[in-house]
Write an enzyme that holds these catalytic residues in place. Sequence first.
Site, PDB file in Angstrom:
ATOM      1  N   ASP A 167     -26.055 -25.971  16.687  1.00 52.25           N
ATOM      2  CA  ASP A 167     -27.230 -26.812  16.938  1.00 52.25           C
ATOM      3  C   ASP A 167     -28.170 -26.192  17.952  1.00 52.25           C
ATOM      4  O   ASP A 167     -29.335 -26.578  18.057  1.00 52.25           O
ATOM      5  CB  ASP A 167     -26.788 -28.191  17.407  1.00 52.25           C
ATOM      6  CG  ASP A 167     -26.037 -28.890  16.302  1.00 52.25           C
ATOM      7  OD1 ASP A 167     -24.826 -28.623  16.145  1.00 52.25           O
ATOM      8  OD2 ASP A 167     -26.664 -29.650  15.552  1.00 52.25           O
ATOM      9  N   GLY A 218     -27.758 -32.543  10.754  1.00 48.42           N
ATOM     10  CA  GLY A 218     -27.692 -31.084  10.717  1.00 48.42           C
ATOM     11  C   GLY A 218     -28.946 -30.530  11.379  1.00 48.42           C
ATOM     12  O   GLY A 218     -30.056 -31.026  11.144  1.00 48.42           O
ATOM     13  N   ALA A 219     -28.754 -29.540  12.236  1.00 50.13           N
ATOM     14  CA  ALA A 219     -29.858 -29.090  13.084  1.00 50.13           C
ATOM     15  C   ALA A 219     -31.129 -28.698  12.306  1.00 50.13           C
ATOM     16  O   ALA A 219     -32.218 -29.232  12.583  1.00 50.13           O
ATOM     17  CB  ALA A 219     -29.377 -27.941  13.970  1.00 50.13           C
TER      18      ALA A 219
END
Length: 356
Positions: free
Chosen positions: A242, A54-55
């Site tokens: 992202d 996850g960014a």
Amino acid sequence: MKLNGVATRSLWFEEDGRSIGIFDQRRLPWAVEKIRISTAEQARNAIAEMATRGAPLIGAAGACGLAMALTDDSSDISLDSAWELLVNARPTAVNLRWALERVRTLVAPLPPSERAVTAWKEARDICDEDAAMNHAIGVAGLELIRKIAERKNGNPVNILTHCNAGWLATIDWGTATAPIYMAHDAGIPVHVWVDETRPRNQGALTAFELGGHGVPNSYIADNAGGLFMQQGQVDMVIVGTDRVTANGDVCNKIGTCLKALAAKAADIPFYVALPSSTYDVQTPDGAAVPIEERTQDEVRFLTGPDENGVMRRIALTTSPARNPAFDITPADLVTAYITDKGVLNGPRELHEALSA
Ligand code: MRU
């Protein structure tokens, strides 16, 4: 948010002052296993192998990895080599570079003796700020859900999401999920269509999260969303991202663009939730984003536990496969951006609010 009833974040600082803890997201939702990370190499591997993902979360983990390197050796050489190691762990989410750059810019001018403590403080700040930004995204997005609920006569607002842009992908709250959690907590009936998100099935994480919070949800094959949109069973789409480029193009998990096209065709609003740290003013447009290509085996095999909990790998094909992990949704398919600075309508508003 809570995991099995206990309030937690997706990354925490260990008491030794030189390590962090994370959940092994390769094992979730089947098993809750924690990993302790104490070196930059371990942080790099956890990011590259997607134990943490996850960014925003890989940004925070990267910052902690840099602090670990400086704890071991605070020289210029150590700073540069750890930065290089970590920034190349995954190429697409801009948050990783953003967080590493933030720590490096701060510590590089300092005497080596002050670097580690400063880096650890900055890593903690990055985590706390991420949680606060996601909370702000939730507050802004809640009003969008509330408006739709007003015309639903008490029926649930049906929200489709792709991938996992939940608290497991951030420090807390999630981006796409923060407005959903807040709507649910405010008593607004919501139901979430959760795309499974092949090949890594991050949708299973989203369903796990939402279920844990009591949010009604249905897990659907990636190809089902278009039909539900045509049938009027989707009121809005909210996804995370992202990287959003200077012109407002959105890079997110592979499959996102198809959902945006389907939403446009069905006249359904398509929202992208992002913290300021995911806006990349230096990359002009989506075509310039490096798209991570992962191993073809993620596509060629299904992996999961059997009825005895033993992890199994099942082959689907012997053909060669391609596995791009992200795609680009052009800005003109985005209804609005839900950010920590409010709901921003279009790339110009986004640029004015987030490029400072
Ligand atoms: O490959 P992953 O699991 O790291 O990809 C995650 C996503 O694409 C998320 O949608 C994105 O990072 C937003 S997270 C708040």
